[in-house]
Motif scaffolding. Sequence first.
Motif, PDB file in Angstrom:
ATOM      1  N   LEU A 211       4.273  -8.033  -7.396  1.00  0.00           N
ATOM      2  CA  LEU A 211       3.326  -9.092  -6.165  1.00  0.00           C
ATOM      3  C   LEU A 211       3.107  -8.900  -5.314  1.00  0.00           C
ATOM      4  O   LEU A 211       1.859  -9.065  -4.167  1.00  0.00           O
ATOM      5  CB  LEU A 211       3.513 -11.282  -6.895  1.00  0.00           C
ATOM      6  CG  LEU A 211       3.168 -11.260  -8.535  1.00  0.00           C
ATOM      7  CD1 LEU A 211       4.122 -12.345  -8.414  1.00  0.00           C
ATOM      8  CD2 LEU A 211       2.208 -11.135  -8.239  1.00  0.00           C
ATOM      9  N   ALA A 212       4.285  -8.418  -4.486  1.00  0.00           N
ATOM     10  CA  ALA A 212       4.639  -8.486  -3.097  1.00  0.00           C
ATOM     11  C   ALA A 212       3.145  -7.519  -2.708  1.00  0.00           C
ATOM     12  O   ALA A 212       2.361  -7.290  -1.683  1.00  0.00           O
ATOM     13  CB  ALA A 212       5.917  -7.774  -2.387  1.00  0.00           C
ATOM     14  N   LEU A 213       3.458  -6.192  -3.615  1.00  0.00           N
ATOM     15  CA  LEU A 213       2.569  -4.960  -2.701  1.00  0.00           C
ATOM     16  C   LEU A 213       0.886  -5.350  -3.292  1.00  0.00           C
ATOM     17  O   LEU A 213       0.118  -4.738  -2.452  1.00  0.00           O
ATOM     18  CB  LEU A 213       2.716  -3.972  -4.568  1.00  0.00           C
ATOM     19  CG  LEU A 213       3.886  -3.070  -4.146  1.00  0.00           C
ATOM     20  CD1 LEU A 213       4.523  -2.713  -5.475  1.00  0.00           C
ATOM     21  CD2 LEU A 213       4.579  -2.443  -2.521  1.00  0.00           C
ATOM     22  N   PHE A 214       0.626  -5.740  -4.530  1.00  0.00           N
ATOM     23  CA  PHE A 214      -0.264  -6.445  -4.735  1.00  0.00           C
ATOM     24  C   PHE A 214      -0.715  -7.640  -2.883  1.00  0.00           C
ATOM     25  O   PHE A 214      -2.603  -6.977  -3.510  1.00  0.00           O
ATOM     26  CB  PHE A 214      -0.683  -7.152  -5.996  1.00  0.00           C
ATOM     27  CG  PHE A 214      -1.681  -7.400  -5.562  1.00  0.00           C
ATOM     28  CD1 PHE A 214      -2.948  -6.819  -7.166  1.00  0.00           C
ATOM     29  CD2 PHE A 214      -2.995  -8.554  -6.258  1.00  0.00           C
ATOM     30  CE1 PHE A 214      -4.430  -7.085  -7.532  1.00  0.00           C
ATOM     31  CE2 PHE A 214      -3.901  -9.229  -6.434  1.00  0.00           C
ATOM     32  CZ  PHE A 214      -4.827  -8.208  -6.949  1.00  0.00           C
ATOM     33  N   GLN A 215      -0.824  -8.222  -3.062  1.00  0.00           N
ATOM     34  CA  GLN A 215      -0.743  -9.110  -1.615  1.00  0.00           C
ATOM     35  C   GLN A 215      -1.098  -8.053  -0.812  1.00  0.00           C
ATOM     36  O   GLN A 215      -1.558  -8.026   0.507  1.00  0.00           O
ATOM     37  CB  GLN A 215       0.298  -9.734  -1.714  1.00  0.00           C
ATOM     38  CG  GLN A 215      -0.031 -10.869  -0.136  1.00  0.00           C
ATOM     39  CD  GLN A 215      -1.039 -11.856  -0.999  1.00  0.00           C
ATOM     40  OE1 GLN A 215      -1.472 -12.125  -1.984  1.00  0.00           O
ATOM     41  NE2 GLN A 215      -2.210 -12.131   0.360  1.00  0.00           N
TER      42      GLN A 215
END
Length: 321
Positions: A211-215
């Motif tokens: 989720l952090a990488l996607f953001q």
Amino acid sequence: MRENERVSQSEHESPASVAVLDGWTRVYSGKVRDLYLENGETTDTPSLTTAARVLVVASDRVSAFDHVLEPGIPGKGELLTTLSLWWFDRLTGVPNHLIADHEQVGSAVRELIPSSVAGRAMLCRTLDMYPIECVVRGYLTGSGWKEYLETQSVCGISLPAGLQNGDRLPEPIYTPAWKAPMGQHDENISFERTVELVGLTIAAELRDLSLALFQAAGTIAEKAGVILVDTKFEFGADRHTGVTVLADEVLTSDSSRYWDAAAWRTGTTSETRMASFDKQIVRNWLAANWDGTGTPPELPTEIVQQTAARYRELLERLTGA
């Protein structure tokens, strides 16, 4: 890149497009990529479980509906490798599996990647890969849209009523899939199932990292006028430290869906709003011209050219090169 895989003549393989590399032994071929070990690292039964590093070569092969198609997309392997490397340089919040592709020998520099695959290969450390594809979706489309129409949920995650195809989700959702053994189809699984597979600590880490990488990637893409719609990440454990490492390709047109931001905002049809920078052109043509039986027809020249142009346009839009 699954570290327990051994030499395989995959039914998806296109032998004529598989490179023979001096000093390297091919140990696996998938639909679009080939893995090699250095001579001296291999045994009578070459395996990735003991080798320290592996050469990952992206081919120009293109697949759809579980078939490798002819002809390939010229330059595809280099375009996707370039994009992966570009993203790895920017996703600095998590270690990745890349290692130096050259070494100093006296006063000279020795390139470790064979010249015949330079530009479309990455030299990587081997990892103990987690059997999970870490999928993140920021928009409602594709199979998620079809499921939403039936259940008002995606992969068991309930969503608000009234969403339309192509709508941005209130927040990105994590919908992992189990990486099935070779020859079987991957399947969507719940977070609870990932806990059963890798334990609570790793399952939560994979979810949070994804989720952090996607953001972070979505923010970078938006600055280039591009929407990161959804993607999948893969991770493995460093064999010496146990640290979770980002692996495989990352945020390419083959592992991700991208849309043009302006077209998404102003387009009047789903075709114009959600025209993706990937092989959707190939899928659409094949669906309209093949009934799924026997050998797929050869791709027309114009379909190959249009697909190559979409891959290239995304790279140029994101990198400015």
